[in-house]
Motif scaffolding. Structure first.
Motif, PDB file in Angstrom:
ATOM      1  N   ILE A 165       0.847  -1.202   0.000  1.00 25.11           N
ATOM      2  CA  ILE A 165       0.000   0.000   0.000  1.00 25.11           C
ATOM      3  C   ILE A 165       0.876   1.244   0.000  1.00 25.11           C
ATOM      4  O   ILE A 165       0.624   2.208  -0.736  1.00 25.11           O
ATOM      5  N   ASP A 166       1.923   1.236   0.833  1.00 30.16           N
ATOM      6  CA  ASP A 166       2.837   2.369   0.877  1.00 30.16           C
ATOM      7  C   ASP A 166       3.568   2.534  -0.452  1.00 30.16           C
ATOM      8  O   ASP A 166       3.795   3.663  -0.918  1.00 30.16           O
ATOM      9  N   LYS A 167       3.920   1.409  -1.080  1.00 32.91           N
ATOM     10  CA  LYS A 167       4.608   1.477  -2.371  1.00 32.91           C
ATOM     11  C   LYS A 167       3.726   2.141  -3.423  1.00 32.91           C
ATOM     12  O   LYS A 167       4.195   2.981  -4.209  1.00 32.91           O
ATOM     13  N   ALA A 168       2.437   1.771  -3.419  1.00 29.57           N
ATOM     14  CA  ALA A 168       1.507   2.373  -4.379  1.00 29.57           C
ATOM     15  C   ALA A 168       1.342   3.866  -4.102  1.00 29.57           C
ATOM     16  O   ALA A 168       1.258   4.680  -5.037  1.00 29.57           O
ATOM     17  N   TRP A 169       1.297   4.246  -2.816  1.00 28.25           N
ATOM     18  CA  TRP A 169       1.142   5.660  -2.462  1.00 28.25           C
ATOM     19  C   TRP A 169       2.348   6.473  -2.924  1.00 28.25           C
ATOM     20  O   TRP A 169       2.213   7.573  -3.459  1.00 28.25           O
ATOM     21  N   VAL A 170       3.543   5.921  -2.738  1.00 32.86           N
ATOM     22  CA  VAL A 170       4.763   6.603  -3.190  1.00 32.86           C
ATOM     23  C   VAL A 170       4.765   6.710  -4.710  1.00 32.86           C
ATOM     24  O   VAL A 170       5.118   7.757  -5.279  1.00 32.86           O
ATOM     25  N   GLY A 171       4.353   5.627  -5.391  1.00 32.65           N
ATOM     26  CA  GLY A 171       4.318   5.659  -6.841  1.00 32.65           C
ATOM     27  C   GLY A 171       3.377   6.721  -7.380  1.00 32.65           C
ATOM     28  O   GLY A 171       3.685   7.409  -8.361  1.00 32.65           O
ATOM     29  N   ALA A 172       2.226   6.879  -6.722  1.00 30.58           N
ATOM     30  CA  ALA A 172       1.273   7.892  -7.161  1.00 30.58           C
ATOM     31  C   ALA A 172       1.797   9.297  -6.910  1.00 30.58           C
ATOM     32  O   ALA A 172       1.521  10.224  -7.677  1.00 30.58           O
ATOM     33  N   ALA A 173       2.583   9.459  -5.837  1.00 29.03           N
ATOM     34  CA  ALA A 173       3.053  10.799  -5.460  1.00 29.03           C
ATOM     35  C   ALA A 173       4.275  11.230  -6.272  1.00 29.03           C
ATOM     36  O   ALA A 173       4.320  12.348  -6.798  1.00 29.03           O
ATOM     37  N   VAL A 174       5.287  10.366  -6.360  1.00 24.58           N
ATOM     38  CA  VAL A 174       6.553  10.775  -7.000  1.00 24.58           C
ATOM     39  C   VAL A 174       7.041   9.740  -8.005  1.00 24.58           C
ATOM     40  O   VAL A 174       8.225   9.749  -8.358  1.00 24.58           O
ATOM     41  N   GLY A 175       6.157   8.841  -8.476  1.00 28.59           N
ATOM     42  CA  GLY A 175       6.575   7.809  -9.421  1.00 28.59           C
ATOM     43  C   GLY A 175       7.160   8.379 -10.704  1.00 28.59           C
ATOM     44  O   GLY A 175       8.187   7.901 -11.196  1.00 28.59           O
ATOM     45  N   ASP A 176       6.529   9.425 -11.250  1.00 25.06           N
ATOM     46  CA  ASP A 176       7.037  10.022 -12.494  1.00 25.06           C
ATOM     47  C   ASP A 176       8.423  10.608 -12.290  1.00 25.06           C
ATOM     48  O   ASP A 176       9.307  10.470 -13.158  1.00 25.06           O
ATOM     49  N   ARG A 177       8.626  11.261 -11.157  1.00 28.96           N
ATOM     50  CA  ARG A 177       9.927  11.869 -10.861  1.00 28.96           C
ATOM     51  C   ARG A 177      11.011  10.787 -10.771  1.00 28.96           C
ATOM     52  O   ARG A 177      12.121  10.960 -11.275  1.00 28.96           O
ATOM     53  N   ILE A 178      10.676   9.646 -10.136  1.00 29.52           N
ATOM     54  CA  ILE A 178      11.650   8.557 -10.003  1.00 29.52           C
ATOM     55  C   ILE A 178      11.984   7.963 -11.360  1.00 29.52           C
ATOM     56  O   ILE A 178      13.152   7.694 -11.679  1.00 29.52           O
ATOM     57  N   ARG A 179      10.972   7.749 -12.187  1.00 27.09           N
ATOM     58  CA  ARG A 179      11.198   7.170 -13.510  1.00 27.09           C
ATOM     59  C   ARG A 179      12.027   8.108 -14.391  1.00 27.09           C
ATOM     60  O   ARG A 179      12.914   7.640 -15.132  1.00 27.09           O
ATOM     61  N   ASN A 180      11.782   9.387 -14.320  1.00 28.03           N
ATOM     62  CA  ASN A 180      12.578  10.340 -15.093  1.00 28.03           C
ATOM     63  C   ASN A 180      14.035  10.337 -14.635  1.00 28.03           C
ATOM     64  O   ASN A 180      14.962  10.431 -15.452  1.00 28.03           O
ATOM     65  N   ASP A 181      14.222  10.237 -13.333  1.00 28.87           N
ATOM     66  CA  ASP A 181      15.580  10.193 -12.778  1.00 28.87           C
ATOM     67  C   ASP A 181      16.321   8.966 -13.297  1.00 28.87           C
ATOM     68  O   ASP A 181      17.492   9.035 -13.675  1.00 28.87           O
ATOM     69  N   ARG A 182      15.626   7.814 -13.324  1.00 28.96           N
ATOM     70  CA  ARG A 182      16.241   6.595 -13.828  1.00 28.96           C
ATOM     71  C   ARG A 182      16.568   6.706 -15.323  1.00 28.96           C
ATOM     72  O   ARG A 182      17.615   6.250 -15.780  1.00 28.96           O
ATOM     73  N   ALA A 183      15.639   7.281 -16.067  1.00 28.58           N
ATOM     74  CA  ALA A 183      15.836   7.402 -17.517  1.00 28.58           C
ATOM     75  C   ALA A 183      17.074   8.243 -17.840  1.00 28.58           C
ATOM     76  O   ALA A 183      17.733   8.032 -18.863  1.00 28.58           O
ATOM     77  N   GLN A 184      17.387   9.181 -16.962  1.00 30.94           N
ATOM     78  CA  GLN A 184      18.558  10.040 -17.167  1.00 30.94           C
ATOM     79  C   GLN A 184      19.825   9.464 -16.544  1.00 30.94           C
ATOM     80  O   GLN A 184      20.870  10.110 -16.499  1.00 30.94           O
ATOM     81  N   GLY A 185      19.718   8.215 -16.055  1.00 30.56           N
ATOM     82  CA  GLY A 185      20.891   7.547 -15.497  1.00 30.56           C
ATOM     83  C   GLY A 185      21.228   7.962 -14.088  1.00 30.56           C
ATOM     84  O   GLY A 185      22.313   7.631 -13.575  1.00 30.56           O
ATOM     85  N   GLY A 186      20.327   8.654 -13.402  1.00 28.32           N
ATOM     86  CA  GLY A 186      20.606   9.106 -12.043  1.00 28.32           C
ATOM     87  C   GLY A 186      20.039   8.169 -10.993  1.00 28.32           C
ATOM     88  O   GLY A 186      19.248   7.267 -11.281  1.00 28.32           O
ATOM     89  N   LYS A 187      20.482   8.380  -9.759  1.00 26.36           N
ATOM     90  CA  LYS A 187      19.966   7.630  -8.611  1.00 26.36           C
ATOM     91  C   LYS A 187      19.670   8.604  -7.476  1.00 26.36           C
ATOM     92  O   LYS A 187      20.024   8.377  -6.328  1.00 26.36           O
ATOM     93  N   GLY A 188      19.010   9.694  -7.867  1.00 24.86           N
ATOM     94  CA  GLY A 188      18.709  10.714  -6.873  1.00 24.86           C
ATOM     95  C   GLY A 188      17.680  10.267  -5.861  1.00 24.86           C
ATOM     96  O   GLY A 188      17.676  10.740  -4.720  1.00 24.86           O
ATOM     97  N   ILE A 189      16.795   9.343  -6.270  1.00 23.59           N
ATOM     98  CA  ILE A 189      15.761   8.829  -5.363  1.00 23.59           C
ATOM     99  C   ILE A 189      15.756   7.304  -5.456  1.00 23.59           C
ATOM    100  O   ILE A 189      15.625   6.740  -6.542  1.00 23.59           O
ATOM    101  N   ARG A 190      15.906   6.671  -4.328  1.00 26.75           N
ATOM    102  CA  ARG A 190      15.811   5.214  -4.262  1.00 26.75           C
ATOM    103  C   ARG A 190      14.650   4.830  -3.351  1.00 26.75           C
ATOM    104  O   ARG A 190      14.387   5.515  -2.355  1.00 26.75           O
TER     105      ARG A 190
END
Length: 802
Positions: free
Chosen positions: A677-702
């Protein structure tokens, strides 16, 4: 010559009047504290005469004593048993070696990056047994690597006699990389493969010993049976405390289950009884909150129950899910508190009544009739609650057309195939497939050091508790499974059995391991000791004992010594609910007796977190009675701008703001979650930001789970969720009592472990942060037994912004 005066008369010999006068005169002398000289002298002479007479009588007796020669009475004396695991030799850390290493460290690392005095105490320890403890961020792992460097680089101990053990596959890879880097700084070049031979998990180290025996060279641990990762070196590490089954494991377990079901009558009877218990409508007490709330409506619905039953049955018939094979479709009326309610059918094979429920695929606005004041699904739910509280016999409440079809199929094949079903032990959050449950429970028993087959005879349950059936079934099944797995083309053995074979108290298997293999553990260094299991502790003892036994058999063993260095923190013991134990730390002296006083060092300086973060983390665990007696102190360079742990509500925009602020400052963010449930809540809140960070090769959010937070750190830590102590479990409490967790006579050690684990998970999460920590705890499942409630959070350390 003067004659001695005549002896005085006895008082009783005097006439009455003289006796009375003598008594009066004697009392007067006593009162005046005076004496009568004649009487005193007569008494003195009488005493001397008696003394002389007594001596004369004794002397002849002394002359009659005979001298007794020879040995006294025979007494059988037996030699004592040597209990020490180590010899009397100290590790030969010479003054020259100390000076050389200190000088090289200053030259290579610089003056500001030197080990602390507490760390040097461990690095240069001469005792065969060394224990290092310290809070989060105090450098325990780094110190352990320096200890290995000292042993090899400055004492000349070959690398094939040094073994470093860590917790998991991920930790092994990280530690091997750190070892390679540190040794390289001091001129010792190691390949990645060489580092992985030095750094192992207890499981991979044990497996290398097992496979050194010709008859077990092809053995496969059941935990990795059927797995084929690209990195074969790490395959042997297994997945500690992750009991998910793969396809091949599940297939072999199912094959064994059905063979046992068809061939063992007692097993099949127990299995069907447990299946029936899993189908049974769960009971509710009459004073349960849900019953109290719905009962008034339920009693009023009694007069419409015939109509309600008809309406539900029509839906099932329309869906072609009623009637069903194996279920006799017939109405039967039961009186509950003087009111009549109907069932829809009966299962003769299981002796269970059936009531049809409301399938979710039907429209929620349906009603049983135009005059009904409540939707059909609500009336069905009200009746279900009454049946849970008051129905006098065994009952199945079918709430899904698909589940009903599966039930009919299982009944049809009951004689030849074991039904597939899910089960929840008391205290579990939800039912899981039975084979998965068996595997998880067996893994827990193995971790606790308990024999799976014999646990049933050591536990007790209340009459009618289906968990008793479960335990008995597991004992029979697991024995059959182990035999089944041994019969495969390559023998498959669970790790629990391997540890018992080579580390158990009555095991002699370790004596057959070749010298060059067991000799790799001559100098053993263990990191993360707080989360090792009871069998690991027994195996370590067995290895050290066997090395010493072999050395004692050699005609010359001068200069050969062994050592053990353990590093850990009981405050970070977070796998207790999976069977791990901190006794490698807490029972160090009892487990590893040593004639040379062991070296102990408590690291008190934290190199990771700012002081407010350290104090907040310690606040969570200070009441548990394990771990550090005081919080570590942040080193001067960490006295940066920091703040209290921020307790925030359930608003997604708050998490977005935290991530935005961290990104603006170039800070790394670690988000820790407690549930899906917490994972889904985090995904809804900042999932796009995390995916963009990964796409750019960064690890700013784990994003990681709370249980996987150790060995991680970040500038900013965000905790989403609230670790829970869960529900009390009679079964688990018995297991932990059998495993020796009842410290101080604790009657519920399993609950105690879960309680402490919730707090320690939060403690570990907080202390991953270097600068900031934010906590969104409102997503906790059990508001009464969660870390934020149990921890007694001090306002000076936690700021509640909810």
């Amino acid at each position: 010559m003067n004659q001695p005066p005549e002896a005085p008369f006895e008082l009783d010999e005097l006439p009455f009047h003289l006796r009375l006068a003598a008594q009066a005169l004697g009392a007067g002398l006593d009162f005046l504290q005076a004496r009568h000289d004649g009487s005193w002298e007569a008494g003195r002479r009488s005493g001397l005469k008696e003394a002389l007479t007594g001596t004369a009588k004794v002397e002849p007796q002394l002359q009659q004593v005979k001298l007794i020669l020879g040995h006294p009475d025979a007494v059988h004396h037996r030699p004592g048993k040597e209990e020490s695991l180590f010899g009397h030799e100290r590790i030969p850390v010479t003054g020259e070696a100390r000076a050389s290493m200190r000088a090289d460290c200053e030259k290579v690392l610089g003056r500001n990056a030197q080990p602390t005095g507490e760390q040097w105490k461990v690095i240069l320890s001469m005792s065969p047994a060394t224990l290092m403890t310290g809070g989060a961020g105090t450098g325990k792992t780094r110190t352990l690597l320096f200890r290995a460097l000292m042993l090899h680089r400055y004492l000349g101990i070959p690398l094939d006699q040094i073994q470093i053990l860590t917790f998991s596959r991920e930790a092994r890879m990280d530690l091997a990389a750190e070892l390679q880097e540190l040794f390289g700084l001091f001129g010792v070049v190691l390949t990645n493969d060489a580092c992985l031979r030095i750094v192992k998990t207890p499981r991979s180290c044990l497996l290398s010993q097992v496979q050194a025996l010709p008859e077990l060279a092809s053995v496969i641990p059941f935990e990795v049976f059927g797995c084929s990762p690209a990195d074969n070196v790490s395959l042997s590490d297994g997945r500690p405390f992750e009991a998910a089954l793969g396809t091949q494991q599940r297939d072999e377990m199912a094959r064994c289950l059905n063979h046992l079901y068809r061939g063992n009558k007692r097993f099949s009877e127990l299995y069907i009884a447990l299946w029936s218990a899993s189908l049974k409508l769960p009971h509710l007490e009459v004073d349960d909150e849900e019953v109290v709330k719905r009962a008034p409506m339920g009693w009023k619905l009694s007069e419409f129950d015939e109509e309600l039953s008809d309406a539900v049955e029509r839906l099932w018939c329309s869906a072609k899910a009623w009637p069903l094979d194996g279920i006799t479709a017939q109405r039967k009326s039961f009186m509950l508190r003087g009111r009549s309610y109907n069932t829809h059918g009966y299962i003769p094979q299981l002796r269970m009544h059936v009531v049809l429920g409301f399938d979710r695929s039907e429209g929620p606005s349906l009603k049983r009739g135009p005059m009904a004041q409540m939707e059909l699904y609500k009336e069905v739910a009200v009746k279900r609650t009454l049946l849970q509280a008051y129905f006098p016999e065994t009952l199945i409440h079918l709430d899904s057309y698909q589940d009903a079809i599966h039930l009919a199929e299982a009944l049809r094949n009951l004689a030849k195939a074991a039904p597939v079903f899910s089960y929840a032990l008391k205290g579990d959050t939800s039912p899981v497939p039975l084979l998965d449950s068996f595997n998880t429970t067996a893994a827990l028993l193995d971790s606790l050091g308990l024999e799976v087959a014999s646990v049933a005879s050591k536990t007790n349950f209340l009459p009618g508790d289906s968990d008793a059936l479960y335990v008995e079934l597991l004992g029979v099944y697991w024995q059959a499974l182990e035999r089944h797995l041994l019969g495969l083309s390559s023998p498959v053995i669970p790790y629990g059995r391997l540890f018992a074979m080579f580390g158990g108290s009555h095991s002699t298997g370790i004596r057959h391991i070749p010298n060059e293999v067991i000799g790799q553990c001559r100098h053993l260094l263990i990191d993360g000791a707080e989360d090792q299991t009871v069998p690991v502790a027994s195996w370590v003892r067995a290895v050290i004992s066997e090395i010493r036994r072999r050395e004692m058999q050699r005609p010359v063993n001068r200069g050969l010594c062994s050592s053990l260095t353990i590093a850990g923190d009981a405050s970070q013991w977070v796998f207790g609910s999976y069977g791990a134990s901190p006794r490698l730390i807490t029972d160090f002296d009892d487990l590893f007796p040593c004639p040379v006083p062991p070296t102990r060092s408590v690291l008190s300086e934290s190199f990771r977190s700012a002081q407010p973060i350290i104090e907040a983390g310690y606040n969570l665990v200070q009441s548990l009675g394990t771990g550090s007696v005081r919080a570590p102190k942040a080193v001067a360079r960490l006295a940066q701008d920091s703040q209290r742990v921020q307790m925030i509500g359930d608003e997604p925009h708050e998490l977005q703001s935290v991530c935005d602020a961290a990104a603006a400052k170039g800070h790394k963010v670690l988000i820790l979650i407690d549930s899906e449930i917490d994972k889904a809540w985090v995904g809804a809140a900042v999932g796009d930001r995390i995916r963009n960070d990964r796409a750019q090769g960064g690890k700013g959010i784990r994003v990681r789970e709370f249980h996987k937070a150790k060995a991680l750190e970040a500038d900013v830590v965000v905790m989403v969720g609230d670790p829970s102590a869960g529900v009390s479990s009679w079964y688990r409490n018995q297991l932990y009592k059998l495993a020796g967790f009842s410290i101080g006579g604790d009657a519920m050690p399993g609950d105690t472990v879960s309680h402490g684990e919730a707090l320690r998970l939060a403690h570990v999460a907080v202390t991953r942060a270097r600068l900031r920590c934010y906590w969104f705890p409102n997503r906790g499942v059990d508001a009464g037994r969660t870390a934020s409630v149990l921890g007694g959070l001090l306002p000076g350390l936690f700021e509640d912004r909810r």
